[in-house]
Motif scaffolding. Structure first.
Motif, mmCIF file in Angstrom:
data_model
loop_
_atom_site.group_PDB
_atom_site.id
_atom_site.type_symbol
_atom_site.label_atom_id
_atom_site.label_comp_id
_atom_site.label_asym_id
_atom_site.label_seq_id
_atom_site.Cartn_x
_atom_site.Cartn_y
_atom_site.Cartn_z
ATOM 1 N N ARG A 12 18.409 -7.117 -16.654
ATOM 2 C CA ARG A 12 18.316 -5.684 -16.378
ATOM 3 C C ARG A 12 17.441 -5.396 -15.164
ATOM 4 N N ALA A 13 16.346 -6.122 -15.024
ATOM 5 C CA ALA A 13 15.450 -5.898 -13.884
ATOM 6 C C ALA A 13 16.159 -6.208 -12.566
ATOM 7 N N ALA A 15 19.403 -6.118 -11.983
ATOM 8 C CA ALA A 15 20.422 -5.094 -11.733
ATOM 9 C C ALA A 15 19.794 -3.803 -11.212
ATOM 10 N N ILE A 16 18.646 -3.443 -11.771
ATOM 11 C CA ILE A 16 17.960 -2.226 -11.308
ATOM 12 C C ILE A 16 17.492 -2.384 -9.871
ATOM 13 N N ASN A 17 16.920 -3.549 -9.538
ATOM 14 C CA ASN A 17 16.450 -3.778 -8.164
ATOM 15 C C ASN A 17 17.600 -3.750 -7.161
ATOM 16 N N ALA A 19 20.440 -2.131 -7.584
ATOM 17 C CA ALA A 19 20.893 -0.736 -7.510
ATOM 18 C C ALA A 19 19.962 0.106 -6.641
ATOM 19 N N LEU A 20 18.658 -0.167 -6.716
ATOM 20 C CA LEU A 20 17.704 0.563 -5.871
ATOM 21 C C LEU A 20 17.939 0.270 -4.395
#
Length: 392
Positions: A12-13, A15-17, A19-20
């Motif tokens: 998840r981390a 994927a979030i990075n 996406a950012l």
């Protein structure tokens, strides 16, 4: 998120990075920056292709190449040759002694299009050459070096020498390459004017999309068995070799992937800036590209992009504000990063993030104990007072 995607994106981390970063490149920059600055940001992102390749090649593979500008330049020159031929149609060059050939060829008294240039009249061939030419060149270098177990500092010196040789060759063959000026005055791509603001914005989005695609491909490599083997080779190469793996082939593969990434960046640089010259091929730009990866973090694909943006933004700011001191300031920035942040920006963020998570975890584990309840005062049992007690 299924197991395969979780492994590819890094959970998840990760994927979030990602996406950012995608939001920053595809939404924030286009909304906040004017066309000139956005085009400048696209130029910086074209360097990020090289930095991402260096993370794979150097950070995980342990192969420090100080000649990535060679592959960047080959990709850029392939695209520039096609664009220059399109800009050199007989109508536009009718004042030349020989119409229909690039102007620098006419200046050097060349009367027909050289054989080397003729295939670049095809856009399909040009796209293939952008990828295949530097990849095959990297394959040739890799076979010559890694099969003979040439590595570490010796390989770095060899790549520097190749960058110097190619620069001298490009400058010396002025009739074929444009010499020290390079290939300039590039105007259209298949009849589409690439100099307008709208065209530059479209090219910026194409550039950002390709960069994100390269990052995903790099993540795919690192999430596979090959990624684990690369790290094992970096730390204990002999042990991997004695385990039965062909170490040279793995090194050649990752070196070729890094070369292909660099070439894509060079082609996008040519499209967005409108020229290509030997100043992007030599030793100095190659070392600067290593600095991009070092500042961002040589173990982080996303960090390489942020490092590239930070260094180039600092370079632009320093050169505009302190034109006489910006080289010293950039050198000081690199020394500070190497001395105090050996893992780059990504290492700092990772360390601080872990500390924050540990602090939150400790606060959850250490809960305040409830205060003990006050002891209830038990009333004395009622009894009858005798007369004698009352007199007392």
């Amino acid at each position: 998120m299924n197991a395969a995607m979780q492994k590819l994106l890094g959970g998840r981390a990760g994927a979030i990075n990602l996406a950012l970063l995608a939001g920053l490149l595809l939404v924030v920059f286009p909304l906040l920056l004017e066309p000139f600055r956005l085009n400048l940001m696209g130029k910086y992102l074209s360097y990020a292709f090289v930095a991402v390749g260096l993370v794979l090649c150097w950070g995980y593979g342990g192969i420090l190449s100080l000649g990535q500008g060679v592959f960047f330049g080959i990709g850029g020159y392939c695209m520039a040759m096609f664009l220059k031929l399109e800009a050199s149609d007989p109508v536009s060059t009718k004042i030349q002694t020989t119409p229909g050939i690039p102007d620098f060829m006419d200046w050097n008294q060349i009367t027909s299009l050289p054989l080397l240039w003729q295939p670049f009249q095809s856009f399909a061939f040009t796209l293939a050459a952008v990828i295949l030419a530097p990849t095959l060149f990297a394959l040739l270098i890799g076979n010559a070096m890694f099969k003979r177990r040439v590595g570490d500092v010796y390989f770095s010196i060899v790549t520097q020498a190749i960058a110097a040789i190619l620069t001298i060759l490009i400058i010396g063959q002025q009739g074929l390459t444009g010499g020290v000026n390079g290939i300039t005055d590039l105007k259209t791509l298949l009849g589409w004017d690439i100099r307008s603001d709208s065209a530059r914005m479209i090219l910026y989005f194409v550039n950002a999309g390709l960069l994100l695609g390269c990052i995903l491909f790099g993540k795919y490599i690192l999430s596979s068995k090959l990624g684990r083997l690369l790290m094992a080779m970096r730390d204990k190469e002999e042990r991997v070799r004695f385990s039965g793996y062909d170490v040279a082939s793995f090194k050649i593969f990752v070196f070729c992937v890094a070369a292909a990434f660099s070439a894509i960046g060079g082609a996008m640089f040519t499209l967005q800036v409108g020229f290509m010259s030997p100043s992007f091929v030599g030793i100095v730009p190659s070392i600067e590209m290593v600095i991009f990866a070092a500042v961002g973090g040589r173990m982080s694909l996303l960090g390489a992009v942020y490092g590239t943006l930070l260094v180039n933004l600092g370079k632009t700011y320093f050169s505009e504000t302190f034109p006489e001191l910006w080289l010293f300031l950039m050198g000081g920035l690199f020394i500070a990063v190497v001395m105090y942040f050996p893992n780059g920006l990504a290492g700092v963020v990772d360390t601080q993030g872990r500390r924050l998570l540990q602090a939150i975890k400790r606060r959850r584990e250490v809960k305040p104990k409830p205060a003990p309840a006050a002891a209830a005062v038990r009333p004395e049992p009622h009894r009858t007072v005798t007369g004698l007690e009352a007199t007392k």
